[in-house]
Design a protein around this motif. Sequence first.
Motif, PDB file in Angstrom:
ATOM      1  N   LEU A  94       1.012  -1.105  -0.143  1.00  0.00           N
ATOM      2  CA  LEU A  94      -0.107  -0.036  -0.016  1.00  0.00           C
ATOM      3  C   LEU A  94       1.027   1.314  -0.043  1.00  0.00           C
ATOM      4  CD1 LEU A  94      -2.807  -0.923   2.457  1.00  0.00           C
ATOM      5  CD2 LEU A  94      -2.786  -1.518  -0.095  1.00  0.00           C
ATOM      6  N   GLN A  95       0.354   2.426  -0.281  1.00  0.00           N
ATOM      7  CA  GLN A  95       0.957   3.528  -0.366  1.00  0.00           C
ATOM      8  C   GLN A  95       1.541   3.814   1.058  1.00  0.00           C
ATOM      9  OE1 GLN A  95      -2.002   6.337  -1.601  1.00  0.00           O
ATOM     10  NE2 GLN A  95      -1.446   5.965  -3.678  1.00  0.00           N
ATOM     11  N   LYS A  96       2.972   4.525   1.026  1.00  0.00           N
ATOM     12  CA  LYS A  96       3.615   4.630   2.252  1.00  0.00           C
ATOM     13  C   LYS A  96       3.231   5.988   2.764  1.00  0.00           C
ATOM     14  CE  LYS A  96       7.577   1.780   0.812  1.00  0.00           C
ATOM     15  NZ  LYS A  96       7.417   0.665   1.885  1.00  0.00           N
ATOM     16  N   ASP A  97       3.028   6.066   4.134  1.00  0.00           N
ATOM     17  CA  ASP A  97       2.664   7.281   4.830  1.00  0.00           C
ATOM     18  C   ASP A  97       4.094   8.256   4.885  1.00  0.00           C
ATOM     19  OD1 ASP A  97       4.194   6.386   6.963  1.00  0.00           O
ATOM     20  OD2 ASP A  97       1.945   6.105   8.066  1.00  0.00           O
ATOM     21  N   GLU A  98       3.914   9.331   5.609  1.00  0.00           N
ATOM     22  CA  GLU A  98       5.092  10.153   5.893  1.00  0.00           C
ATOM     23  C   GLU A  98       6.261   9.450   6.852  1.00  0.00           C
ATOM     24  OE1 GLU A  98       2.201  10.686   6.544  1.00  0.00           O
ATOM     25  OE2 GLU A  98       1.764  11.603   8.727  1.00  0.00           O
ATOM     26  N   GLN A  99       5.854   8.500   7.555  1.00  0.00           N
ATOM     27  CA  GLN A  99       6.725   7.862   8.206  1.00  0.00           C
ATOM     28  C   GLN A  99       7.437   6.732   7.474  1.00  0.00           C
ATOM     29  OE1 GLN A  99       3.796   8.609   9.791  1.00  0.00           O
ATOM     30  NE2 GLN A  99       4.771  10.651  10.760  1.00  0.00           N
ATOM     31  N   GLY A 100       7.107   6.376   6.460  1.00  0.00           N
ATOM     32  CA  GLY A 100       7.711   5.527   5.638  1.00  0.00           C
ATOM     33  C   GLY A 100       7.211   3.958   5.810  1.00  0.00           C
ATOM     34  N   THR A 101       6.235   3.825   6.502  1.00  0.00           N
ATOM     35  CA  THR A 101       5.659   2.485   6.944  1.00  0.00           C
ATOM     36  C   THR A 101       4.446   2.049   5.764  1.00  0.00           C
ATOM     37  OG1 THR A 101       3.678   3.570   8.184  1.00  0.00           O
ATOM     38  CG2 THR A 101       5.897   2.974   9.495  1.00  0.00           C
ATOM     39  N   SER A 102       4.196   0.891   5.697  1.00  0.00           N
ATOM     40  CA  SER A 102       3.316   0.289   4.686  1.00  0.00           C
ATOM     41  C   SER A 102       1.979   0.619   5.180  1.00  0.00           C
ATOM     42  CB  SER A 102       3.700  -1.175   4.684  1.00  0.00           C
ATOM     43  OG  SER A 102       4.721  -1.629   4.317  1.00  0.00           O
ATOM     44  N   PHE A 103       1.343   0.637   6.215  1.00  0.00           N
ATOM     45  CA  PHE A 103       0.146   1.078   6.638  1.00  0.00           C
ATOM     46  C   PHE A 103       0.430   2.301   7.492  1.00  0.00           C
ATOM     47  CE2 PHE A 103      -1.833  -2.188   4.837  1.00  0.00           C
ATOM     48  CZ  PHE A 103      -2.663  -2.901   5.370  1.00  0.00           C
ATOM     49  N   SER A 104      -0.641   3.236   7.467  1.00  0.00           N
ATOM     50  CA  SER A 104      -0.568   4.217   8.531  1.00  0.00           C
ATOM     51  C   SER A 104      -0.626   3.455  10.002  1.00  0.00           C
ATOM     52  CB  SER A 104      -1.791   5.134   8.222  1.00  0.00           C
ATOM     53  OG  SER A 104      -2.988   4.370   8.811  1.00  0.00           O
ATOM     54  N   GLN A 105      -0.125   4.138  11.025  1.00  0.00           N
ATOM     55  CA  GLN A 105      -0.240   3.944  12.442  1.00  0.00           C
ATOM     56  C   GLN A 105      -1.755   3.281  12.881  1.00  0.00           C
ATOM     57  OE1 GLN A 105       2.051   3.236  14.691  1.00  0.00           O
ATOM     58  NE2 GLN A 105       3.969   4.149  13.352  1.00  0.00           N
ATOM     59  N   GLU A 106      -2.767   4.124  12.216  1.00  0.00           N
ATOM     60  CA  GLU A 106      -4.026   3.912  12.852  1.00  0.00           C
ATOM     61  C   GLU A 106      -4.562   2.633  11.882  1.00  0.00           C
ATOM     62  OE1 GLU A 106      -8.576   5.920  11.952  1.00  0.00           O
ATOM     63  OE2 GLU A 106      -6.827   6.677  11.042  1.00  0.00           O
ATOM     64  N   GLN A 107      -4.136   2.127  10.831  1.00  0.00           N
ATOM     65  CA  GLN A 107      -4.468   1.041  10.052  1.00  0.00           C
ATOM     66  C   GLN A 107      -3.595  -0.159  10.917  1.00  0.00           C
ATOM     67  OE1 GLN A 107      -3.085   2.480   6.120  1.00  0.00           O
ATOM     68  NE2 GLN A 107      -5.042   1.799   5.656  1.00  0.00           N
TER      69      GLN A 107
END
Length: 276
Positions: A215-228
């Motif tokens: 999935l699209q990476k968020d600003e922290q570079g993780t595969s999912f957002s922290q919420e996900q």
Amino acid sequence: MEITVLIENTGPPMFYAEHGLSLLIEQEGRRYLLDGGQSGDFLKNAQSLQEDLGRIDHTILSHGHYDHGNGFLAYLKRYPDRKIWASHTIFEDYYSGSKGQIHYIGLSPELKVLQDRFQLIDKDTRIDAQGVLILDEVDKDLESLRMKKMYRKCHDQFVPDTFSHELSLVFDTPNGLVIFNSCSHAGLRNIVEPIRRKMNRPVYAYIGGLHMKSLQKDEQGTSFSQEQIQIQAQYIQEYIRYVYTGHCTGEISYQLLKEILKEQIQPLTTGQRIKL
């Protein structure tokens, strides 16, 4: 139940490892082979592990992607009497839009000409007294499908893949359901909830990749957002006793889940033996 990881992305140097997955499952005297990786090297690992693949009761292909099915070319050549259970849509043309370019990820043409070696199903099917194949319910969330950047080619057009070719291998054990879903493209909750509803049993273990790195990476570079990540972990905590995962989960996503789930989640790696 004992599960032997015949091939996975990672593993010690004495085994072949590749981007793919192949699992040998033994349950009450029956032996099931789920997926064959992409190259056929799972056969070499089976030999190193002293696993006799001449004794397989059922062979299953989880979905129509090369890294799970192409290894079966060597397998079908070695065992000319074998047939493989799979969804009736596995031979369609599947593509990925990862890394900014659409590229083919479906089964090889060489495997497609061997369709007579497959037992194709279009509904949930019990394959013996222990195992049942449950087709994933079609994902209808268009926004989610677009984010996954996975496609099926239809009349020269690329349309979002709804993962109708993906299935789960499920066992109803005294401890609860054990669900094998090799890539979880449709999403963990979307896969598990229909199975829980149909079988009316708790889920003891879920084994397979969680497809969280594409999935699209968020600003922290993780595969999912922290919420996900938190939502995924909360669902596991509530409904699944153990998760064994690897392959397409992604290292960052796995580590974030591990921080929350602790011993409830464990990695898959080539050569590993798991007893449930």
